[in-house]
Design a protein around this motif. Structure first.
Motif, PDB file in Angstrom:
ATOM      1  N   VAL A  30       0.842  -1.206   0.000  1.00 56.55           N
ATOM      2  CA  VAL A  30       0.000   0.000   0.000  1.00 56.55           C
ATOM      3  C   VAL A  30       0.873   1.249   0.000  1.00 56.55           C
ATOM      4  CG1 VAL A  30      -1.594   1.402   1.375  1.00 56.55           C
ATOM      5  CG2 VAL A  30      -2.053  -1.036   1.028  1.00 56.55           C
ATOM      6  N   HIS A  31       1.901   1.252   0.810  1.00 53.96           N
ATOM      7  CA  HIS A  31       2.794   2.416   0.838  1.00 53.96           C
ATOM      8  C   HIS A  31       3.455   2.627  -0.522  1.00 53.96           C
ATOM      9  CE1 HIS A  31       2.584   3.795   4.972  1.00 53.96           C
ATOM     10  NE2 HIS A  31       2.587   2.544   5.383  1.00 53.96           N
ATOM     11  N   GLU A  32       3.774   1.516  -1.206  1.00 49.58           N
ATOM     12  CA  GLU A  32       4.363   1.651  -2.542  1.00 49.58           C
ATOM     13  C   GLU A  32       3.327   2.122  -3.552  1.00 49.58           C
ATOM     14  OE1 GLU A  32       7.443   1.519  -5.395  1.00 49.58           O
ATOM     15  OE2 GLU A  32       7.474   1.476  -3.200  1.00 49.58           O
ATOM     16  N   PHE A  33       2.102   1.575  -3.493  1.00 48.78           N
ATOM     17  CA  PHE A  33       1.033   2.012  -4.398  1.00 48.78           C
ATOM     18  C   PHE A  33       0.807   3.520  -4.314  1.00 48.78           C
ATOM     19  CE2 PHE A  33      -1.305  -2.271  -3.544  1.00 48.78           C
ATOM     20  CZ  PHE A  33      -0.511  -2.919  -4.460  1.00 48.78           C
ATOM     21  N   THR A  34       0.939   4.046  -3.117  1.00 46.33           N
ATOM     22  CA  THR A  34       0.509   5.422  -2.850  1.00 46.33           C
ATOM     23  C   THR A  34       1.674   6.378  -2.600  1.00 46.33           C
ATOM     24  OG1 THR A  34       0.195   4.849  -0.499  1.00 46.33           O
ATOM     25  CG2 THR A  34      -1.724   4.675  -1.944  1.00 46.33           C
ATOM     26  N   GLN A  35       2.818   6.067  -3.193  1.00 43.88           N
ATOM     27  CA  GLN A  35       3.935   6.999  -3.128  1.00 43.88           C
ATOM     28  C   GLN A  35       3.509   8.353  -3.689  1.00 43.88           C
ATOM     29  OE1 GLN A  35       7.096   6.855  -2.075  1.00 43.88           O
ATOM     30  NE2 GLN A  35       7.274   4.694  -1.519  1.00 43.88           N
ATOM     31  N   PRO A  36       4.086   9.443  -3.215  1.00 46.39           N
ATOM     32  CA  PRO A  36       3.746  10.771  -3.747  1.00 46.39           C
ATOM     33  C   PRO A  36       3.920  10.819  -5.256  1.00 46.39           C
ATOM     34  CG  PRO A  36       5.101  10.981  -1.785  1.00 46.39           C
ATOM     35  CD  PRO A  36       5.084   9.517  -2.127  1.00 46.39           C
ATOM     36  N   ASP A  95       4.971  12.947  -7.180  1.00 43.02           N
ATOM     37  CA  ASP A  95       6.181  13.573  -7.720  1.00 43.02           C
ATOM     38  C   ASP A  95       7.371  12.629  -7.713  1.00 43.02           C
ATOM     39  OD1 ASP A  95       6.347  13.564  -4.948  1.00 43.02           O
ATOM     40  OD2 ASP A  95       7.480  15.441  -4.855  1.00 43.02           O
ATOM     41  N   THR A  96       7.203  11.448  -7.094  1.00 45.33           N
ATOM     42  CA  THR A  96       8.286  10.470  -7.069  1.00 45.33           C
ATOM     43  C   THR A  96       7.883   9.104  -7.595  1.00 45.33           C
ATOM     44  OG1 THR A  96       7.764   9.794  -4.792  1.00 45.33           O
ATOM     45  CG2 THR A  96       9.359  11.597  -5.077  1.00 45.33           C
ATOM     46  N   HIS A  97       6.607   8.940  -7.964  1.00 44.24           N
ATOM     47  CA  HIS A  97       6.118   7.608  -8.348  1.00 44.24           C
ATOM     48  C   HIS A  97       4.945   7.753  -9.304  1.00 44.24           C
ATOM     49  CE1 HIS A  97       4.688   3.441  -7.800  1.00 44.24           C
ATOM     50  NE2 HIS A  97       5.874   3.190  -7.291  1.00 44.24           N
ATOM     51  N   PRO A  98       4.859   6.905 -10.339  1.00 46.67           N
ATOM     52  CA  PRO A  98       3.777   7.037 -11.315  1.00 46.67           C
ATOM     53  C   PRO A  98       2.476   6.356 -10.919  1.00 46.67           C
ATOM     54  CG  PRO A  98       5.232   5.285 -11.990  1.00 46.67           C
ATOM     55  CD  PRO A  98       5.849   5.889 -10.748  1.00 46.67           C
ATOM     56  N   GLY A  99       2.480   5.562  -9.842  1.00 50.68           N
ATOM     57  CA  GLY A  99       1.297   4.789  -9.487  1.00 50.68           C
ATOM     58  C   GLY A  99       1.514   3.317  -9.795  1.00 50.68           C
ATOM     59  N   CYS A 100       0.567   2.480  -9.400  1.00 51.96           N
ATOM     60  CA  CYS A 100       0.713   1.039  -9.584  1.00 51.96           C
ATOM     61  C   CYS A 100       0.392   0.650 -11.018  1.00 51.96           C
ATOM     62  CB  CYS A 100      -0.195   0.279  -8.622  1.00 51.96           C
ATOM     63  SG  CYS A 100      -0.037  -1.509  -8.792  1.00 51.96           S
ATOM     64  N   LEU A 101       1.340   0.042 -11.704  1.00 49.93           N
ATOM     65  CA  LEU A 101       1.128  -0.324 -13.108  1.00 49.93           C
ATOM     66  C   LEU A 101       0.224  -1.537 -13.279  1.00 49.93           C
ATOM     67  CD1 LEU A 101       2.873  -3.083 -14.029  1.00 49.93           C
ATOM     68  CD2 LEU A 101       4.766  -1.578 -13.550  1.00 49.93           C
ATOM     69  N   ILE A 102       0.019  -2.318 -12.212  1.00 52.80           N
ATOM     70  CA  ILE A 102      -0.669  -3.593 -12.350  1.00 52.80           C
ATOM     71  C   ILE A 102      -2.064  -3.429 -12.940  1.00 52.80           C
ATOM     72  CG2 ILE A 102      -1.474  -5.645 -11.116  1.00 52.80           C
ATOM     73  CD1 ILE A 102       1.578  -5.293 -11.230  1.00 52.80           C
ATOM     74  N   SER A 103      -2.753  -2.365 -12.588  1.00 55.75           N
ATOM     75  CA  SER A 103      -4.111  -2.160 -13.099  1.00 55.75           C
ATOM     76  C   SER A 103      -4.188  -0.931 -13.991  1.00 55.75           C
ATOM     77  CB  SER A 103      -5.085  -2.018 -11.920  1.00 55.75           C
ATOM     78  OG  SER A 103      -4.646  -1.015 -11.026  1.00 55.75           O
ATOM     79  N   SER A 104      -3.076  -0.591 -14.639  1.00 57.88           N
ATOM     80  CA  SER A 104      -3.038   0.593 -15.489  1.00 57.88           C
ATOM     81  C   SER A 104      -3.090   0.222 -16.959  1.00 57.88           C
ATOM     82  CB  SER A 104      -1.751   1.391 -15.223  1.00 57.88           C
ATOM     83  OG  SER A 104      -0.638   0.702 -15.744  1.00 57.88           O
ATOM     84  N   ALA A 105      -3.085   1.242 -17.819  1.00 56.85           N
ATOM     85  CA  ALA A 105      -3.163   1.017 -19.269  1.00 56.85           C
ATOM     86  C   ALA A 105      -1.985   0.227 -19.796  1.00 56.85           C
ATOM     87  CB  ALA A 105      -3.243   2.363 -19.998  1.00 56.85           C
ATOM     88  N   VAL A 106      -0.857   0.277 -19.107  1.00 61.06           N
ATOM     89  CA  VAL A 106       0.337  -0.414 -19.578  1.00 61.06           C
ATOM     90  C   VAL A 106       0.107  -1.921 -19.689  1.00 61.06           C
ATOM     91  CG1 VAL A 106       1.398  -0.841 -17.321  1.00 61.06           C
ATOM     92  CG2 VAL A 106       2.849  -0.476 -19.291  1.00 61.06           C
ATOM     93  N   MET A 107      -0.825  -2.467 -18.913  1.00 60.46           N
ATOM     94  CA  MET A 107      -1.056  -3.903 -18.916  1.00 60.46           C
ATOM     95  C   MET A 107      -1.646  -4.415 -20.220  1.00 60.46           C
ATOM     96  SD  MET A 107      -0.021  -5.684 -16.459  1.00 60.46           S
ATOM     97  CE  MET A 107      -1.071  -7.132 -16.659  1.00 60.46           C
ATOM     98  N   THR A 108      -2.210  -3.544 -21.016  1.00 60.62           N
ATOM     99  CA  THR A 108      -2.841  -3.990 -22.259  1.00 60.62           C
ATOM    100  C   THR A 108      -1.895  -3.887 -23.445  1.00 60.62           C
ATOM    101  OG1 THR A 108      -3.679  -1.767 -22.781  1.00 60.62           O
ATOM    102  CG2 THR A 108      -5.061  -3.173 -21.395  1.00 60.62           C
ATOM    103  N   ASP A 109      -0.650  -3.529 -23.196  1.00 56.94           N
ATOM    104  CA  ASP A 109       0.277  -3.237 -24.278  1.00 56.94           C
ATOM    105  C   ASP A 109       1.558  -4.034 -24.159  1.00 56.94           C
ATOM    106  OD1 ASP A 109       0.221  -1.715 -26.590  1.00 56.94           O
ATOM    107  OD2 ASP A 109      -0.052   0.161 -25.498  1.00 56.94           O
TER     108      ASP A 109
END
Length: 207
Positions: free
Chosen positions: A96-102, A104-118
Motif C-alpha cells: 500500500v505504501h508503494e502504491f501510494t507513493q507521492p 512527484d516520485t512515483h507514477p502509481g501502480c502499473l498492475i491495473s493501469s493502461a500499460v497492462m494492455t500493451d
C-alpha cells in the motif's frame, strides 16, 4: 545523474525522465504514447531520447522494470520475517505504501493501469507481469508451507488457499489505489484483512 553524454542535455536526470515517461505509459499504454508526447514531457529532443534509452521501447522497458521490481523486493523482504502474521502484514502494508507513493516520485501502480494492455518488441508486458506475480506467489506460498510445518499455522491450513486470499486482497488494494483511494483508507482495509486472516489461521501458542 549529470553525466555529460553527446546528445543529452547538460542537466539530464535519468530517474526523472523515466518517472515522467512512466506516467504517460501508465495512463495511455505503450501504443497510445507517441514519441512526440514523450519528448515534450521529458524536455528532450528525439535524438536525445534515443541517445539515452536506445528507443521508445527501451524507455518503456526501463520504466516498467524500475517500478515493477519494487514489488518483488517487497515480497522477498516480507517472507524473511520470523512469523506469518508479520509476513502478511508486510506484504499488504508495504505494498500500500508503494502504491501510494507521492506523485512527484512515483507514477502509481502499473498492475491495473493502461500499460497492462500493451507490449513492445523488447518486452511482453503481460508476460513480464505474469512472471512477477508467479514469483511473488511462489515466495509467499513457500513461506506459508514452512509456517504450517513449523506449527506457526494451524494443522490443516491450506497454503494455496491462504496464498490466494492474500493475493486477492493485494490485487484489490492495487486496483483501488489507481482509483485515487486515499492511502489511509487502503491501509485501514489492509490492516482489517490482516487481522481477520491472522485471527482465523494462527494456531494457539504451544505449551
Amino acid at each position: 545523474m549529470t553525466e555529460r553524454t553527446r546528445g543529452r542535455p547538460r542537466t539530464f536526470d535519468r530517474d526523472r525522465a523515466v518517472l515522467d515517461a512512466a506516467r504517460l505509459f501508465w495512463r495511455r499504454g505503450y501504443s497510445g504514447t507517441s514519441t512526440r508526447a514523450l519528448t515534450a514531457a521529458l524536455g528532450l529532443s528525439t535524438s536525445s531520447l534515443y541517445a539515452a534509452f536506445g528507443s521508445k521501447a527501451g524507455l518503456f522497458e526501463e520504466a516498467v522494470r524500475t517500478y515493477a521490481e519494487r514489488y518483488r523486493e517487497i515480497y522477498q523482504q516480507a517472507v524473511g520475517e520470523k512469523d506469518i502474521p508479520t509476513v502478511v502484514e508486510r506484504v499488504l502494508l508495504d505494498s500500500v505504501h508503494e502504491f501510494t507513493q507521492p506523485s512527484d516520485t512515483h507514477p502509481g501502480c502499473l498492475i491495473s493501469s493502461a500499460v497492462m494492455t500493451d507490449s513492445t518488441s523488447t518486452l511482453d508486458t503481460s508476460a513480464y507481469i505474469a512472471e512477477l506475480h508467479r514469483s511473488n506467489e511462489q515466495a509467499l506460498f513457500g513461506r506459508i508451507e514452512r509456517a504450517v510445518r513449523d506449527g506457526q499455522l494451524a494443522a490443516g491450513t491450506d497454503p494455496a488457499a491462504l496464498t490466494g486470499l492474500v493475493q486477492s486482497v493485494w490485487h484489490g488494494l492495487s486496483v483501488r489505489s489507481n482509483g485515487d483511494t486515499p492511502r489511509e483508507d487502503l491501509l485501514a482495509t489492509a490492516r482489517l484483512a490482516h487481522r481477520m486472516i491472522c485471527r482465523q489461521l494462527t494456531s494457539p501458542p504451544r505449551a
